[in-house]
Design a protein around this motif. Structure first.
Motif, mmCIF file in Angstrom:
data_model
loop_
_atom_site.group_PDB
_atom_site.id
_atom_site.type_symbol
_atom_site.label_atom_id
_atom_site.label_comp_id
_atom_site.label_asym_id
_atom_site.label_seq_id
_atom_site.Cartn_x
_atom_site.Cartn_y
_atom_site.Cartn_z
ATOM 1 N N GLY A 1 7.147 -11.417 -10.141
ATOM 2 C CA GLY A 1 5.850 -11.716 -9.561
ATOM 3 C C GLY A 1 5.484 -10.960 -8.306
ATOM 4 O O GLY A 1 4.413 -11.187 -7.731
ATOM 5 N N ARG A 2 6.317 -10.051 -7.859
ATOM 6 C CA ARG A 2 6.042 -9.306 -6.631
ATOM 7 C C ARG A 2 6.199 -7.815 -6.882
ATOM 8 O O ARG A 2 7.144 -7.382 -7.557
ATOM 9 C CB ARG A 2 6.992 -9.746 -5.512
ATOM 10 N N TRP A 3 5.283 -7.013 -6.324
ATOM 11 C CA TRP A 3 5.357 -5.561 -6.465
ATOM 12 C C TRP A 3 6.295 -4.989 -5.407
ATOM 13 O O TRP A 3 6.151 -5.269 -4.208
ATOM 14 C CB TRP A 3 3.967 -4.936 -6.320
ATOM 15 N N HIS A 4 7.244 -4.191 -5.857
ATOM 16 C CA HIS A 4 8.192 -3.519 -4.963
ATOM 17 C C HIS A 4 7.936 -2.023 -5.050
ATOM 18 O O HIS A 4 7.905 -1.448 -6.138
ATOM 19 C CB HIS A 4 9.634 -3.836 -5.365
ATOM 20 N N TRP A 5 7.774 -1.371 -3.875
ATOM 21 C CA TRP A 5 7.422 0.044 -3.816
ATOM 22 C C TRP A 5 8.534 0.874 -3.190
ATOM 23 O O TRP A 5 9.174 0.450 -2.219
ATOM 24 C CB TRP A 5 6.156 0.239 -2.978
ATOM 25 N N ARG A 6 8.747 2.044 -3.752
ATOM 26 C CA ARG A 6 9.633 3.040 -3.144
ATOM 27 C C ARG A 6 9.098 4.425 -3.496
ATOM 28 O O ARG A 6 8.267 4.581 -4.396
ATOM 29 C CB ARG A 6 11.079 2.904 -3.657
ATOM 30 N N LEU B 1 9.037 -3.131 9.650
ATOM 31 C CA LEU B 1 7.800 -3.880 9.488
ATOM 32 C C LEU B 1 7.183 -3.634 8.117
ATOM 33 O O LEU B 1 6.541 -4.516 7.544
ATOM 34 C CB LEU B 1 6.822 -3.494 10.598
ATOM 35 N N MET B 2 7.384 -2.444 7.572
ATOM 36 C CA MET B 2 6.900 -2.172 6.229
ATOM 37 C C MET B 2 7.611 -3.064 5.215
ATOM 38 O O MET B 2 6.977 -3.680 4.351
ATOM 39 C CB MET B 2 7.109 -0.704 5.854
ATOM 40 N N GLN B 3 8.935 -3.139 5.320
ATOM 41 C CA GLN B 3 9.693 -3.975 4.403
ATOM 42 C C GLN B 3 9.328 -5.443 4.574
ATOM 43 O O GLN B 3 9.224 -6.196 3.597
ATOM 44 C CB GLN B 3 11.194 -3.786 4.627
ATOM 45 N N ALA B 4 9.093 -5.845 5.818
ATOM 46 C CA ALA B 4 8.705 -7.232 6.078
ATOM 47 C C ALA B 4 7.400 -7.552 5.372
ATOM 48 O O ALA B 4 7.249 -8.618 4.752
ATOM 49 C CB ALA B 4 8.558 -7.454 7.584
ATOM 50 N N GLY B 5 6.434 -6.628 5.465
ATOM 51 C CA GLY B 5 5.153 -6.850 4.812
ATOM 52 C C GLY B 5 5.283 -6.913 3.305
ATOM 53 O O GLY B 5 4.707 -7.791 2.646
ATOM 54 N N GLU B 6 6.035 -5.983 2.734
ATOM 55 C CA GLU B 6 6.202 -5.967 1.279
ATOM 56 C C GLU B 6 6.932 -7.218 0.802
ATOM 57 O O GLU B 6 6.616 -7.759 -0.260
ATOM 58 C CB GLU B 6 6.932 -4.693 0.860
ATOM 59 N N VAL C 1 2.431 -8.370 1.086
ATOM 60 C CA VAL C 1 1.309 -7.645 1.670
ATOM 61 C C VAL C 1 1.324 -6.212 1.157
ATOM 62 O O VAL C 1 2.388 -5.567 1.123
ATOM 63 C CB VAL C 1 1.398 -7.654 3.218
ATOM 64 N N GLN C 2 0.162 -5.689 0.763
ATOM 65 C CA GLN C 2 0.072 -4.308 0.301
ATOM 66 C C GLN C 2 0.075 -3.398 1.524
ATOM 67 O O GLN C 2 -0.937 -3.218 2.191
ATOM 68 C CB GLN C 2 -1.199 -4.093 -0.523
ATOM 69 N N MET C 3 1.221 -2.821 1.837
ATOM 70 C CA MET C 3 1.374 -1.987 3.019
ATOM 71 C C MET C 3 1.105 -0.521 2.673
ATOM 72 O O MET C 3 1.538 -0.036 1.623
ATOM 73 C CB MET C 3 2.800 -2.103 3.571
ATOM 74 N N PRO C 4 0.399 0.204 3.550
ATOM 75 C CA PRO C 4 0.253 1.647 3.323
ATOM 76 C C PRO C 4 1.609 2.325 3.490
ATOM 77 O O PRO C 4 2.401 1.942 4.354
ATOM 78 C CB PRO C 4 -0.728 2.079 4.422
#
Length: 382
Positions: free
Chosen positions: A103-108, A320-325, A329-332
Motif C-alpha cells: 500500500g505504499r510507494w517506495h522510490w529509488r 528527511l527524504m526517507q522520513a517523508g517517504e 509523502v510524495q517527496m521530490p
C-alpha cells in the motif's frame, strides 16, 4: 494573430499531459489533453487505466516485462515504459523507479543499463529500457526487487537524468574503473558503443569478490573477444585483494591520457580521486557515487510535512527524504546523493543537519532532503 490563437488553443489542450510528455509533442497529445479538458474533474486516466495501466497522462509508468538473474544477489529488470518516456537519454544516466509495496510507494534511483532507443529483438516497434539492481543488506527496496518483484508489475518512473554520461563522439581512449554494482552505468556505455560500432581504445577494470559475483561477466567476456580494442580486466578481490591503482603504470601506462569513468564503493572512489589529483589528471576523471559519505548525524525529532499535515518521529540518521517517504509523502527526488538539487525544499520551522559535514540549517533556509536529517523537531514545506 490567428496563428498565435491556434498555438494557444493547442497549448491549452495539451496542458494536462505536458508534464508527462518528455519527448516531442504529437497529435495524440492534443487528443488526450482535450479529453482531459472535457472530462474534468474526471480525468481520462480514470478510464484509460482500466484498458492499459501504461496509458497515463498524469505520471510516467512502466511494466516490468522480464526479470533476469545476473548473480545470486542481483537482477536485470527489463521495463516497457508507458506514455511520455524519453528514450533519447544519454548512456550513464539513471531513472527513478517507484514500486507499490503493502500500500505504499517506495522510490529509488537506478542506472539505466540499456542503450538509448533499445527495442525488443522480437518486436522492433516495442521500445524497452533496463536497470540492474543488487540487493543490499540495508536496502529494503533493492531486496524486494531482487527477490520478490514478478514480471507484469506496474511501476512508476521518473525521467532519466544525471551527468555521469558517455559523450558523443566517444573519446579516443577510455578507462572504466568499477566495482560491484558500480558497473551498471558503464554497461549502458559499453552497450551503446558496441551497438554504434564505436568501441574505441577502451580498458575496463572491474572488481568483484568472486567470479560468481561478477555482474554481466559473460557479456564482458564476449565484448572482449569481439572487439580487439576493448580490454576487460576483472579483478577478483577474494583471490587477489583490492585492485592496486599503482599497478596502472605497469598494466596500462597511458592511463593518465584516458578519459576515466569510475563508479563503486566510497573508499574506492576516494582513493581514485586522491590518485588522480596527485598526478594532476582530475580533468580526465568522472565519478558517480551511489551512497552518501556521512560524517555527522542529526539529533532526530518529529518531522512535520506542512502541505500534507503528516508527521513522523525519526532518529538522527534517517534522512528527511526517507522520513517523508516512510510517512507516505510524495517527496521530490533525483540522485539521492546531494548532487542534483532536485530534492530541495524549504525548512519552515526548526533545524536540520547536513549529514555530510554537520552543517546546521534553520527555518527559512532551503535544504536538500536526501542528505539532511532532523536536528530536533522541524517542519518542511512539502
Amino acid at each position: 494573430m490567428v496563428l498565435k490563437s491556434v498555438q494557444g488553443v493547442r497549448a491549452w489542450l495539451e496542458a494536462p499531459v505536458a508534464e508527462a510528455k518528455m519527448a516531442g509533442r504529437t497529435r495524440l497529445d492534443a487528443l488526450r489533453g482535450a479529453a482531459a479538458r472535457v472530462t474534468t474533474p474526471l480525468l481520462p486516466d480514470d478510464y484509460l487505466h482500466l484498458v492499459n495501466p501504461l496509458w497515463s497522462a498524469r505520471e510516467l509508468r512502466g511494466r516490468i516485462v522480464d526479470v533476469r538473474s545476473e548473480t545470486a544477489d542481483s537482477v536485470t529488470l527489463v521495463i516497457k515504459p508507458g506514455w511520455g518516456f524519453d528514450f533519447r537519454f544519454t548512456p550513464g544516466q539513471y531513472i527513478g523507479i517507484g514500486v507499490l509495496i503493502e500500500g505504499r510507494w517506495h522510490w529509488r534511483s537506478y542506472s539505466l543499463t540499456s542503450p538509448p532507443d533499445w527495442t525488443d529483438p522480437d518486436n522492433r516497434a516495442k521500445r524497452l529500457i533496463s536497470i540492474a539492481v543488487k540487493a543490499m543488506p540495508e536496502g529494503f527496496l533493492s531486496s524486494h526487487l531482487v527477490n520478490g518483484v514478478p514480471a507484469g508489475t506496474i511501476v512508476r518512473l521518473a525521467a532519466p537524468q544525471g551527468g555521469f554520461v558517455l559523450p558523443e563522439p566517444t573519446p579516443a581512449k577510455v578507462l572504466f574503473l568499477t566495482a560491484g554494482s558500480g558497473i551498471t552505468p558503464v554497461m549502458a556505455m559499453l552497450r551503446t558503443m558496441d551497438r554504434r560500432g564505436a568501441v574505441t581504445d577502451v580498458v575496463h577494470v572491474h572488481s568483484a569478490r568472486t567470479e560468481a559475483d561478477v555482474m554481466f561477466g559473460e557479456e564482458l567476456r564476449a565484448l572482449h573477444d569481439r572487439h580487439p580494442s576493448f580490454t576487460s580486466h576483472v579483478n577478483l578481490t577474494g583471490e587477489r585483494g583490492k585492485f592496486s591503482l599503482a599497478s596502472l603504470d605497469e598494466l596500462y601506462p597511458d592511463w593518465r591520457e584516458r578519459q576515466t569513468w569510475a563508479c563503486g564503493p566510497l573508499d574506492m572512489l576516494n582513493d581514485i580521486e586522491t590518485h588522480w589529483a596527485a598526478v594532476g589528471s582530475n580533468e580526465n576523471l568522472h565519478i558517480e557515487r551511489f551512497e552518501v559519505e556521512r560524517s555527522a548525524v542529526g539529533e532526530g525529532g518529529t518531522v512535520t510535512f506542512a502541505r500534507t499535515g503528516r508527521s513522523v518521529r525519526v532518529d538522527g540518521a534517517t534522512t528527511l527524504m526517507q522520513a517523508g517517504e516512510d510517512a507516505g509523502v510524495q517527496m521530490p527526488f533525483g540522485c539521492r546523493m546531494g548532487i542534483c538539487q532536485t530534492c530541495v525544499v524549504a525548512l519552515t520551522d526548526g533545524h536540520a543537519r547536513d549529514l555530510r559535514n554537520g552543517t546546521e540549517h534553520q527555518a527559512g533556509e532551503k535544504i536538500q532532503t536526501c542528505i539532511s536529517a532532523a536536528a530536533g523537531d522541524c517542519t518542511l514545506d512539502v
